[in-house]
Structure formats: structure tokens, C-alpha cells
Design an enzyme around this catalytic site. Structure first.
Site, mmCIF file in Angstrom:
data_model
loop_
_atom_site.group_PDB
_atom_site.id
_atom_site.type_symbol
_atom_site.label_atom_id
_atom_site.label_comp_id
_atom_site.label_asym_id
_atom_site.label_seq_id
_atom_site.Cartn_x
_atom_site.Cartn_y
_atom_site.Cartn_z
ATOM 1 N N PRO A 155 0.965 -1.384 -0.057
ATOM 2 C CA PRO A 155 -0.161 0.144 0.186
ATOM 3 C C PRO A 155 1.024 1.221 -0.454
ATOM 4 O O PRO A 155 1.817 1.456 0.855
ATOM 5 C CB PRO A 155 -1.019 -0.401 1.551
ATOM 6 C CG PRO A 155 -0.760 -1.629 1.665
ATOM 7 C CD PRO A 155 0.708 -2.303 1.247
ATOM 8 N N GLY A 156 0.743 1.994 -0.659
ATOM 9 C CA GLY A 156 1.058 3.650 -0.421
ATOM 10 C C GLY A 156 2.367 3.408 -1.753
ATOM 11 O O GLY A 156 2.974 4.548 -1.855
ATOM 12 N N GLY A 185 1.439 3.882 -4.866
ATOM 13 C CA GLY A 185 1.082 4.479 -6.024
ATOM 14 C C GLY A 185 1.316 3.714 -7.306
ATOM 15 O O GLY A 185 0.831 4.609 -8.542
ATOM 16 N N GLU A 217 16.607 3.755 27.010
ATOM 17 C CA GLU A 217 17.162 4.599 25.331
ATOM 18 C C GLU A 217 19.337 3.972 25.172
ATOM 19 O O GLU A 217 19.316 3.755 24.266
ATOM 20 C CB GLU A 217 16.635 5.566 25.106
ATOM 21 C CG GLU A 217 15.274 5.780 25.319
ATOM 22 C CD GLU A 217 14.391 4.216 24.022
ATOM 23 O OE1 GLU A 217 14.832 3.728 22.665
ATOM 24 O OE2 GLU A 217 13.491 4.117 24.424
ATOM 25 N N HIS A 271 19.808 0.420 24.577
ATOM 26 C CA HIS A 271 20.160 0.717 23.205
ATOM 27 C C HIS A 271 20.637 1.004 21.868
ATOM 28 O O HIS A 271 21.379 0.824 21.149
ATOM 29 C CB HIS A 271 18.807 0.869 22.540
ATOM 30 C CG HIS A 271 17.192 -0.020 22.733
ATOM 31 N ND1 HIS A 271 17.138 -0.959 22.706
ATOM 32 C CD2 HIS A 271 16.407 0.790 23.420
ATOM 33 C CE1 HIS A 271 16.424 -1.276 22.829
ATOM 34 N NE2 HIS A 271 15.578 -0.555 23.554
#
Length: 613
Positions: free
Chosen positions: A201-202, A204, A422, A425
């Protein structure tokens, strides 16, 4: 709205009209009649209280309240007749009121008498028209609901489509055939009857089909697959016939069917008679597409993101001969798409679309259009006259994770946990060699995430190695490991990380053949419900013993990655603390500032340098 309430409005109008004419209707006539001589005699004797004259009709009221009617000769004045007979007029005599009959009175009398007939006739006429409208609506069920766009209204061209160069080349032949069909017919060539656009999807698909119509300058019929099927049997097939009849009358033209999987799914897999209508519609599509002759220049373009569930008869040569794949654009494609969408938008000189394209791997054309639009909205919200790089960076985060939730109030402890999570990570990703560079760290909540770390790939990647998967597992578990190392505790913040790591490890073992113990084998076969397009079960083609080995391999991969994360963070604990403390202060870091933080010396490094000297 008027059609829905017209009966109510008509009923109210009838009631008002009836009331109006009732109030203006002439008074009821008394039942006792007397001759004119008796009226004159009574008036002479003073027994009359009031006489009303309306034309030749007299309405007599005595002083006792009795009412009589009488008639006089035409042309005779009642007042002169009474005066000549010696009747006293005025206060001591009869009160003679002369009222001439008006034309409005005559009309109101006629309307009042015929009002019931008029109202009943209007109601009958209304009901007949409603019934006729219902019949017309029922007959129009079989008409196609396709929307037709003529060549001058379809302004999209290939210049408005970027990032799908190979697909554009495939469809340029379709445009050339529609413009110059005689060139192909002279060589005996046959253009593909149908073109199937396949892609996520998306990417084009709809835009590209409109660009074909715009380039060719021919009528363009657009319809969705779901618009064919109704609850009434035979309606879908009738709409298909009507659509192709319209297309043949307007040839050369293009028929575009969006989401064709809604009507083109495999036959014979229904759960009951309710799917007979869909299958009849598909059969009619098959007949119409195969029924074109070489002189009919009608090309069918269809789009789907589920080609695996389409009926094989729909995909065979002679129907959808050519399959055009529209994948997610690469870095050059993303840059081209961004150039298309920034046209007409004021940009600051510091905006570099190539850098922006590098930061958006995996984005589709629709995602990039949304990104530019979000950046323009942010610039307008900040009362700017042009779009800066900061708005585009913020728009990327909004598209990926959602808007910021700065109003979310968290305690200092939870803020510290998020910062260390964070930072874990980011630090693991920084220290391992098979991972992408860290581009941004943030502890500002977005969407459903309390914080996030975004990596920036240096290039588009189409293949993954086992080493990359293992390092990705370690990065995914870096946040959980940092929580354990600093707080000696695990939190629910690692839920999505654990789910992501488990999914990677399972695919490595069961789909990609990356297990040393089990070897290059694929395990399990997915089964799905055709009409839902969802996996409903996994058919096991392996024994219970192998299932235990699969679980063991998944466990070993995750534990090995967990240990790698522990080793990295344990060796770089001072840097972990430094990054987390900076995050608590600034909440977000990216780009050059983040790179500088990674390269800056930690307090431990400084102490080691002093002691060694």
C-alpha cells in the site's frame, strides 16, 4: 433531506391549508326559510334584531335569537324596501347589515369544498412518484458505478510519478499503443489485454494508472473491486457488463479496477452460498476480458497488494498478461519522490533532500507525501514563511512514531529508567560492527512509545546476514540489559523489544535456515482464510522432537544476544551513564551532537589516562 421528509412536509401543508379554509369558510346557513314579506312584517313589528344581506340571500336574526333565511328579488335594495314599508332603522329599529359577496368568498367556498379531493390527489401523486423512483433505483442497481475522467480532466502525467522507473517503462508501451495502435497492428503485435500493478500500500499504483490515462489522453474509468458486489444476486455481473459496454463505446480508453482482490479471489473456497454472487462477478470479468477483439482498444489496469490470493484464471495470458511490481523506493527513488512533493513549497536553503532520503528507508510514496505535508503544517504552526530542516526531521519522527506527548507527566525515576533504556539500545548499536549508525535518541513519548532510538542505514538493504540478525537481537535487548545493569530490575518498557527479538529469532530458525543445529530447513506452513486474507493456523510438518529443538534454538539465540548486550554495556558502563544523564537533561539528541557525545571521553577514560601517566 427534502426527499426523506417530503411526505411529512406535504401532510403539514395539508393540515395548514385545511385550517385556513375552515376559518375563512362562510357561516352555516340556518335551516328555517321565510318569504320576504314575512321579513318585512317582522321588521315593522320590531321583532328583528339583525339582518345580513349577501347578494340575494338574507340572514335574519330575531330578538329572541332565532335565525331564518330568505331571498329577495334581484336588483331590489333591502334597505329601500324596509324604509318604504315603514320600518324604523337605527338603534330603535332593525340593524340591517349589507355585505356584498366577494370573489374571494366564492373561491374560498369552492376550494373548501374541493380541498379533500385536492389533498387526496396530491398524496396519491406523491406516492406514485415515490414508487416510480424506487423502481428506477432498483433498475439502476445493475448500472456500473465507475467514475469516468476524460483526457482533459486527467492532469496526472509520468512527470508526477517518481521512484518507479521500471514500472513507468513498462507502462510507456501501453501509452504508445493507445496513441499509435496502427504501428502495433501493422506488425501483428497484440498489446497486453490487462496490466496488474502489484505492490505494498502507498507505492503509487493508483497514481501510476492515472498517469497512463493522462499521458495517453484517453477516457479513464475508475472503480473499486468492492463496488461490483451487492447483496442481490446478479448485480455484480450486470455492473461488469455495463462497465465494459461503456468502455467499448468510449474506446480507446483505460479501465482501472482498484483493490481487485475484493472480487478476484480464488473460486471454490467459499464458506457457503453467500459467496456465489462474488464468484458470478468474477466469472463475468473473466468473460469480458477474454472477449475483447483486436480492434477494441480497451486496456484494463488493476491494482492489488495481495496477488497470492487472486484466481489463477485471472492471471493467465490473455487477461492480465503483464504484472508490474511497484516496490518500496530505494534512496534515489525516495529523493525523486521528495522532489515531486516539494514542488510549490518554499524550502530553506539548508534542506538537503538527499540526506532526507537517507533518513527514510522503507518509506513508500504515500509516506513521503505525508512527511512533506506534516512538515508544511509544522512550519505554518510555528508562523514560518518556509519549511526548515527541523520541520522535516520532526515530520519523520511523527510519521514513524506519532506526535510528541510532552504533556505526559512521569516521575523522575521513570524518566531515568527510560533514559538508561534508550542509552542501552544506542550504545550496543554503536559498539557492534554489523549494525546501522545511531542517528537519534529521545526519551520524549511519541504515540505508544515512551522513548525511541532511531538508526540510520548507510544504504538500502535487500538481504540480511546471520551476523546482522544476531547484532540486531543484541540491540533489541540492549534496553532491557541496561535496566538490569543499573537498576537490577526489569520493567514493562521492554515489551515490544522482547516481542521483536523473539520474532527475529523464530524467523532465523524456521524460515531462513540460520540454525547450526537444525540446518538449512524451513518448518511449518501457514494456512489462511481466503476471504479474510489472514493466517488462521500453522500446519506443522515436523515432529514434537523437532519442535523442542526449535524452541531450544530460539532460546539460545536470544540468550546469546542478551549476553552480548551485557558484555558491551558492562565494558562501557561509564559511557552508558554519561549518555543517560545527558538524555535526562536534554531529552533528545541527534546528528552531530550525538556523534560528539559518543566520541567524547568519559570520566573513567580521563582517570585511566591520569593514572597511567
Amino acid at each position: 433531506m427534502w426527499r426523506r421528509n417530503s411526505f411529512l412536509y406535504l401532510l403539514i401543508l395539508g393540515v395548514i391549508a385545511g385550517t385556513f379554509f375552515f376559518l375563512l369558510a362562510p357561516p352555516a346557513q340556518p335551516s328555517q326559510n321565510v318569504d320576504i314579506s314575512t321579513v318585512v312584517e317582522w321588521a315593522r313589528q320590531g321583532q328583528v334584531d339583525k339582518i345580513e344581506v349577501q347578494g340575494d340571500t338574507l340572514a335574519l336574526t330575531t330578538k329572541t335569537g332565532e335565525k331564518y333565511t330568505s331571498r329577495k328579488e334581484s336588483g331590489t335594495s333591502l334597505q329601500e324596501l324596509l324604509t318604504a314599508s315603514g320600518v324604523k332603522m337605527g338603534a330603535d329599529g332593525a340593524k340591517v347589515v349589507v355585505r356584498e359577496q366577494s370573489q374571494f368568498g366564492i373561491v374560498s367556498t369552492i376550494l373548501f369544498n374541493f380541498l379533500p379531493i385536492i389533498v387526496i390527489g396530491a398524496l396519491l401523486l406523491f406516492m406514485m412518484r415515490q414508487a416510480q423512483g424506487t423502481n428506477n433505483q432498483a433498475l439502476s442497481f445493475g448500472k456500473s458505478r465507475a467514475r469516468m475522467f476524460t483526457g482533459n480532466k486527467t492532469t496526472v502525467t509520468f512527470s508526477d510519478v517518481a521512484g518507479v522507473q521500471e514500472a513507468k517503462q513498462e507502462l510507456e508501451e501501453v501509452v504508445e499503443f493507445l496513441k499509435f495502435p496502427e504501428k502495433f497492428h501493422a506488425l501483428g503485435a497484440r498489446i497486453p489485454r490487462g496490466v496488474l500493478l502489484v505492490g505494498p500500500p502507498g507505492t503509487g499504483k493508483t497514481l501510476l494508472s492515472r498517469a497512463v490515462a493522462g499521458e495517453a489522453g484517453v477516457p479513464f474509468f475508475s472503480i473499486s473491486g468492492s463496488e461490483f458486489v451487492e447483496m442481490f444476486v446478479g448485480v455484480g455481473a450486470s455492473r461488469v457488463r455495463d462497465l465494459f459496454d461503456q468502455a467499448k463505446r468510449n474506446a480507446p480508453c483505460i479501465v482501472f479496477v482498484d483493490e481487485i482482490d475484493a472480487v478476484g479471489r480464488q473460486r471454490g473456497a467459499g464458506l457457503g452460498g453467500s459467496h456465489d454472487e462474488r464468484e458470478q462477478t468474477l466469472n463475468q470479468i473473466l468473460v469480458e476480458m477474454d472477449g475483447f477483439d483486436t480492434s477494441t482498444n480497451v486496456i484494463v489496469i488493476a491494482a492489488t497488494n495481495r496477488p497470492d490470493i487472486l484466481d489463477p484464471a485471472l492471471l493467465r495470458p490473455g487477461r492480465f498478461d503483464r504484472h508490474v511490481v511497484l516496490d518500496r523506493p530505494d534512496i534515489n527513488g525516495r529523493k525523486g519522490i521528495l522532489e515531486v512533493h516539494v514542488k510549490g513549497k518554499p524550502l530553506e536553503p539548508n534542506v538537503n533532500l538527499e540526506v532526507l532520503a537517507k533518513q527514510t528507508p522503507g518509506f513508500t510514496g504515500a509516506d513521503l507525501a505525508n512527511l512533506v505535508n506534516e512538515a508544511a503544517i509544522l512550519a505554518a504552526r510555528r508562523n514560518k514563511q518556509s519549511i526548515d530542516e527541523s520541520e522535516l526531521e520532526e515530520a519523520i519522527d511523527r510519521v514513524i512514531a506519532g506526535p510528541e506527548r510532552k504533556s505526559r507527566i512521569i516521575s523522575e525515576k521513570e524518566k531515568a529508567i527510560t533514559a538508561y533504556h534508550e542509552a542501552g539500545h544506542a550504545l550496543v548499536a554503536r559498539r557492534l560492527k554489523n549494525t546501522d549508525p545511531v542517528h537519534k535518541i529521545s526519551i520524549v513519548a511519541r504515540g505508544m512509545m515512551g522513548g525511541y532510538t532511531r538508526l540510520l542505514p548507510t544504504e538500502d538493504r535487500y538481504f540480511w546476514t546471520r551476523s546482522q540478525f544476531k547484532d540486531s537481537l543484541a540491540v533489541a535487548l540492549g534496553g532491557l540489559t541496561a535496566e538490569e545493569l543499573v537498576f537490577d530490575e526489569r520493567t514493562t518498557g521492554a515489551e515490544s523489544d522482547i516481542e521483536h527479538a523473539t520474532k527475529i529469532a523464530r524467523k532465523m530458525v524456521m524460515q531462513f535456515g540460520m540454525s547450526d543445529r537444525l540446518g538449512p530447513r524451513a518448518f511449518g506452513r501457514k494456512e489462511e482464510l481466503i476471504f479474510l486474507g489472514r493466517e488462521i493456523s500453522e500446519q506443522r510438518n515436523y515432529s514434537e522432537k523437532v519442535a523442542e529443538e526449535i524452541d531450544g534454538e530460539i532460546h539460545d539465540l536470544i540468550e546469546s544476544a542478551h549476553q552480548v548486550a551485557k558484555d558491551v554495556l558492562g565494558e562501557n558502563r561509564a559511557k552508558l551513564v554519561q549518555i543517560a544523564e545527558r538524555l535526562v537533561q536534554e531529552e533528545s539528541m541527534e546528528g552531530a551532537a550525538l556523534e560528539e557525545l559518543f566520541n567524547s571521553p568519559t570520566p573513567v577514560d580521563e582517570f585511566t589516562a591520569v593514572s597511567s601517566s
